[in-house]
Motif scaffolding. Structure first.
Motif, mmCIF file in Angstrom:
data_model
loop_
_atom_site.group_PDB
_atom_site.id
_atom_site.type_symbol
_atom_site.label_atom_id
_atom_site.label_comp_id
_atom_site.label_asym_id
_atom_site.label_seq_id
_atom_site.Cartn_x
_atom_site.Cartn_y
_atom_site.Cartn_z
ATOM 1 N N ASP A 157 0.835 -1.200 0.000
ATOM 2 C CA ASP A 157 0.000 0.000 0.000
ATOM 3 C C ASP A 157 0.872 1.252 0.000
ATOM 4 O O ASP A 157 0.721 2.142 0.843
ATOM 5 C CB ASP A 157 -0.949 0.011 1.202
ATOM 6 C CG ASP A 157 -1.957 1.158 1.131
ATOM 7 O OD1 ASP A 157 -2.359 1.524 0.012
ATOM 8 O OD2 ASP A 157 -2.322 1.695 2.190
ATOM 9 N N GLU A 159 1.492 4.679 -1.049
ATOM 10 C CA GLU A 159 0.615 5.740 -1.546
ATOM 11 C C GLU A 159 1.345 7.062 -1.773
ATOM 12 O O GLU A 159 0.704 8.077 -2.026
ATOM 13 C CB GLU A 159 -0.560 5.940 -0.580
ATOM 14 C CG GLU A 159 -1.432 4.706 -0.427
ATOM 15 C CD GLU A 159 -2.790 4.981 0.190
ATOM 16 O OE1 GLU A 159 -3.194 6.157 0.253
ATOM 17 O OE2 GLU A 159 -3.459 4.001 0.597
ATOM 18 N N LEU A 162 6.293 5.623 -4.602
ATOM 19 C CA LEU A 162 6.154 5.156 -5.983
ATOM 20 C C LEU A 162 7.469 5.209 -6.758
ATOM 21 O O LEU A 162 7.546 5.686 -7.887
ATOM 22 C CB LEU A 162 5.078 5.978 -6.718
ATOM 23 C CG LEU A 162 3.668 5.945 -6.103
ATOM 24 C CD1 LEU A 162 2.699 6.765 -6.952
ATOM 25 C CD2 LEU A 162 3.165 4.526 -5.923
ATOM 26 N N ILE A 183 -0.921 -5.817 -4.562
ATOM 27 C CA ILE A 183 -0.970 -4.359 -4.516
ATOM 28 C C ILE A 183 -2.391 -3.912 -4.205
ATOM 29 O O ILE A 183 -3.355 -4.612 -4.505
ATOM 30 C CB ILE A 183 -0.492 -3.717 -5.833
ATOM 31 C CG1 ILE A 183 -1.365 -4.164 -7.013
ATOM 32 C CG2 ILE A 183 0.977 -4.040 -6.086
ATOM 33 C CD1 ILE A 183 -1.033 -3.453 -8.330
ATOM 34 N N PRO A 185 -3.873 -0.481 -4.972
ATOM 35 C CA PRO A 185 -3.795 0.889 -5.492
ATOM 36 C C PRO A 185 -5.154 1.572 -5.566
ATOM 37 O O PRO A 185 -6.207 0.942 -5.482
ATOM 38 C CB PRO A 185 -3.254 0.669 -6.901
ATOM 39 C CG PRO A 185 -3.849 -0.650 -7.307
ATOM 40 C CD PRO A 185 -3.877 -1.479 -6.048
ATOM 41 N N TRP A 192 1.790 1.032 -11.431
ATOM 42 C CA TRP A 192 1.526 -0.309 -10.890
ATOM 43 C C TRP A 192 1.658 -1.380 -11.960
ATOM 44 O O TRP A 192 2.128 -2.496 -11.686
ATOM 45 C CB TRP A 192 0.143 -0.343 -10.252
ATOM 46 C CG TRP A 192 0.048 0.534 -9.041
ATOM 47 C CD1 TRP A 192 -0.597 1.729 -8.933
ATOM 48 C CD2 TRP A 192 0.661 0.303 -7.766
ATOM 49 N NE1 TRP A 192 -0.445 2.249 -7.677
ATOM 50 C CE2 TRP A 192 0.330 1.387 -6.935
ATOM 51 C CE3 TRP A 192 1.442 -0.724 -7.250
ATOM 52 C CZ2 TRP A 192 0.751 1.487 -5.613
ATOM 53 C CZ3 TRP A 192 1.873 -0.645 -5.931
ATOM 54 C CH2 TRP A 192 1.526 0.453 -5.127
#
Length: 295
Positions: A157, A159, A162, A183, A185, A192
């Protein structure tokens, strides 16, 4: 009366067709704080997958559950100091009269520096520092696997960070240790998709599920738009979705793109524990996916 009629409808529909699918639930503090009721309730709820929420990674590579208690430090499990039953309870989740077939640990969360710390900890300053087996993350996740052999996967997770390079390296490391990755997202599908491709290019099917957030920042997300070659579970929140809403939303998604929508999940058990709702939500998801709930 409305609730009764909906339950009868869901039970009736659940016997119409049997196919592969997954119903999952995220659960945090109650797993270790209210273990006397939560463990048995989760086992009997009808969810086949439990994601235990959530591990944070600190700057030194140590692992902590919900910033409430440390579990791994310097390659050793220390969770017994705070919750001595935690390991045994997790090990029991798939045993006996239980619907649970898969267990995951959540990893990171909104606002967590976990993936930034991963990036820093995996950075090599010298060639001799690049041996992944000498890295504290490798040692600590090996200890996690040893402490929890029944945990199948780590649920990513991330967030905020990245960073593709470090995340690929980290999840390949998890695959080498023996963990699957998943994942959860809510945006940035291109990122992703690249992560899935690069991790699975080295370790086929190491990253094997997408739990797509359909609530909060992910409201309106459709599994049909996340067709990256993996089964997608659409997630809804008990804060905004009733049992009827969950059934309706997931069944519509299943009808729209059946080859992609292979599951559903609920956020968050902590908000509806010790009630009829765990069974009601699980039944709604299983029925929407045309899954016969085993009794």
């Amino acid at each position: 009366m409305k609730k009764l009629s909906l339950t009868i409808l869901l039970i009736t529909l659940s016997f119409l067709h049997v196919c592969f699918a997954s119903s999952a639930v995220f659960a945090g503090g109650p797993v270790y704080k209210e273990r006397e009721t939560s463990i048995n309730e989760l086992k009997k709820s009808g969810f086949d997958t439990l994601i235990i929420w959530t591990i944070h990674i600190h700057k030194d590579g140590s692992l902590n559950i919900n910033e409430e208690f440390p579990i791994i430090e310097n390659g050793n499990y220390i969770g017994d100091n705070d919750y001595p039953n935690f390991r045994r309870d997790v090990a029991s989740l798939k045993k006996g009269n239980s619907h649970i077939k898969r267990i995951e640990f959540g990893l990171s969360a909104a606002g967590s520096p976990t993936y930034h710390n991963i990036k820093v900890l995996l950075k090599c300053k010298k060639s001799q520092d690049c041996d992944i087996k000498k890295n504290i993350l490798y040692r600590n996740f090996m200890a996690l696997k040893k402490a929890f052999p029944d945990v199948d996967a780590l649920n990513n997770d991330d967030e905020s960070e990245l960073d593709l390079q470090s995340s690929v390296k980290f999840h390949r490391m998890l695959a080498y240790i023996g963990f699957k990755s998943t994942i959860v997202p809510y945006s940035d599908p291109d990122y992703w998709n690249q992560l899935i491709k690069k991790v699975n290019a080295k370790y086929p099917n190491a990253l094997d599920r997408i739990y797509l957030q359909g609530y909060s920042g992910g409201s309106g997300n459709s599994p049909c738009e996340w067709n990256f070659g993996l089964p997608v579970s659409l997630g809804l929140s008990s804060n905004t979705s009733s049992v009827r809403n969950v059934y309706g939303t997931i069944s519509k998604s299943k009808l729209k793109c059946p080859s992609v929508t292979k599951g559903g999940f609920m956020w968050l058990y902590d908000n509806f524990e010790n009630s009829s709702l765990p069974k009601d939500y699980a039944l709604a998801i299983n029925t929407a996916l045309n899954v016969k709930t085993q009794r």
